[in-house]
Design a protein around this motif. Structure first.
Motif, PDB file in Angstrom:
ATOM      1  N   LEU A  14       0.829  -1.207   0.000  1.00 27.47           N
ATOM      2  CA  LEU A  14       0.000   0.000   0.000  1.00 27.47           C
ATOM      3  C   LEU A  14       0.863   1.256   0.000  1.00 27.47           C
ATOM      4  O   LEU A  14       0.544   2.235  -0.688  1.00 27.47           O
ATOM      5  N   THR A  15       1.956   1.235   0.734  1.00 29.27           N
ATOM      6  CA  THR A  15       2.865   2.383   0.746  1.00 29.27           C
ATOM      7  C   THR A  15       3.466   2.608  -0.634  1.00 29.27           C
ATOM      8  O   THR A  15       3.559   3.749  -1.101  1.00 29.27           O
ATOM      9  N   ALA A  16       3.850   1.528  -1.306  1.00 30.92           N
ATOM     10  CA  ALA A  16       4.442   1.650  -2.648  1.00 30.92           C
ATOM     11  C   ALA A  16       3.448   2.204  -3.659  1.00 30.92           C
ATOM     12  O   ALA A  16       3.838   2.835  -4.638  1.00 30.92           O
ATOM     13  N   LEU A  17       2.165   1.999  -3.412  1.00 27.95           N
ATOM     14  CA  LEU A  17       1.131   2.493  -4.330  1.00 27.95           C
ATOM     15  C   LEU A  17       0.587   3.863  -3.930  1.00 27.95           C
ATOM     16  O   LEU A  17      -0.242   4.432  -4.646  1.00 27.95           O
ATOM     17  N   ALA A  18       1.026   4.406  -2.809  1.00 27.91           N
ATOM     18  CA  ALA A  18       0.456   5.651  -2.287  1.00 27.91           C
ATOM     19  C   ALA A  18       0.698   6.850  -3.199  1.00 27.91           C
ATOM     20  O   ALA A  18      -0.133   7.750  -3.256  1.00 27.91           O
ATOM     21  N   ASP A  19       1.818   6.863  -3.912  1.00 26.93           N
ATOM     22  CA  ASP A  19       2.119   8.047  -4.733  1.00 26.93           C
ATOM     23  C   ASP A  19       1.764   7.888  -6.204  1.00 26.93           C
ATOM     24  O   ASP A  19       1.553   8.885  -6.886  1.00 26.93           O
ATOM     25  N   ARG A  20       1.685   6.644  -6.681  1.00 24.26           N
ATOM     26  CA  ARG A  20       1.311   6.445  -8.087  1.00 24.26           C
ATOM     27  C   ARG A  20       1.079   4.964  -8.372  1.00 24.26           C
ATOM     28  O   ARG A  20       1.561   4.113  -7.641  1.00 24.26           O
ATOM     29  N   PRO A  21       0.344   4.667  -9.443  1.00 23.33           N
ATOM     30  CA  PRO A  21       0.144   3.265  -9.832  1.00 23.33           C
ATOM     31  C   PRO A  21       1.473   2.620 -10.242  1.00 23.33           C
ATOM     32  O   PRO A  21       2.364   3.296 -10.779  1.00 23.33           O
ATOM     33  N   ARG A  22       1.575   1.338  -9.971  1.00 23.44           N
ATOM     34  CA  ARG A  22       2.783   0.584 -10.341  1.00 23.44           C
ATOM     35  C   ARG A  22       2.380  -0.821 -10.794  1.00 23.44           C
ATOM     36  O   ARG A  22       1.384  -1.361 -10.355  1.00 23.44           O
ATOM     37  N   HIS A  23       3.226  -1.406 -11.629  1.00 23.27           N
ATOM     38  CA  HIS A  23       3.033  -2.804 -12.030  1.00 23.27           C
ATOM     39  C   HIS A  23       3.834  -3.694 -11.086  1.00 23.27           C
ATOM     40  O   HIS A  23       4.578  -3.195 -10.226  1.00 23.27           O
TER      41      HIS A  23
END
Length: 115
Positions: A14-23
């Protein structure tokens, strides 16, 4: 989410996705960065967690792209996911503040000379 603390993989995703979408691969790289290399998420663990988080409506599929002939699915936080991450960050801040307060408090002397 419940009032329980988040498991570390969930918190990191969730932290990794907090600033932008990622694959998926981007998530694995970002998780390694966030954790200063302490946590390296395996592919099976990541995709199992992504499926669970999709089912809990904490993340959603943002889009799919084809890169080098392979499909890449990008994930993003939902409003519910953002709220859960915000609540967990506040819980962690509160626990850390209490730990710091107790560490600064004078230590009582134990009887018998033990410290």
């Amino acid at each position: 989410m419940s009032d329980r603390s988040m498991q570390e993989p969930t918190l990191l995703i969730l932290t990794a996705l907090a600033d932008r979408p990622r694959h998926g691969y981007g998530l694995m790289q970002e998780i390694a960065t966030i954790s200063a290399g302490r946590y390296r998420m395996r592919t099976g663990t990541l995709y199992g967690a992504l499926d669970r988080l999709l089912g809990q409506n904490l993340i959603a599929v943002d889009r799919e792209e084809i890169a080098d002939g392979r499909a890449r699915r990008f994930y993003t936080l939902t409003g519910q996911g953002r709220a859960a991450l915000t609540a967990e960050a506040e819980r962690l801040r509160s626990v850390a503040a209490e730990a710091e307060r107790r560490l600064r408090a004078p230590r009582p002397r134990l009887q018998g000379g033990a410290a």
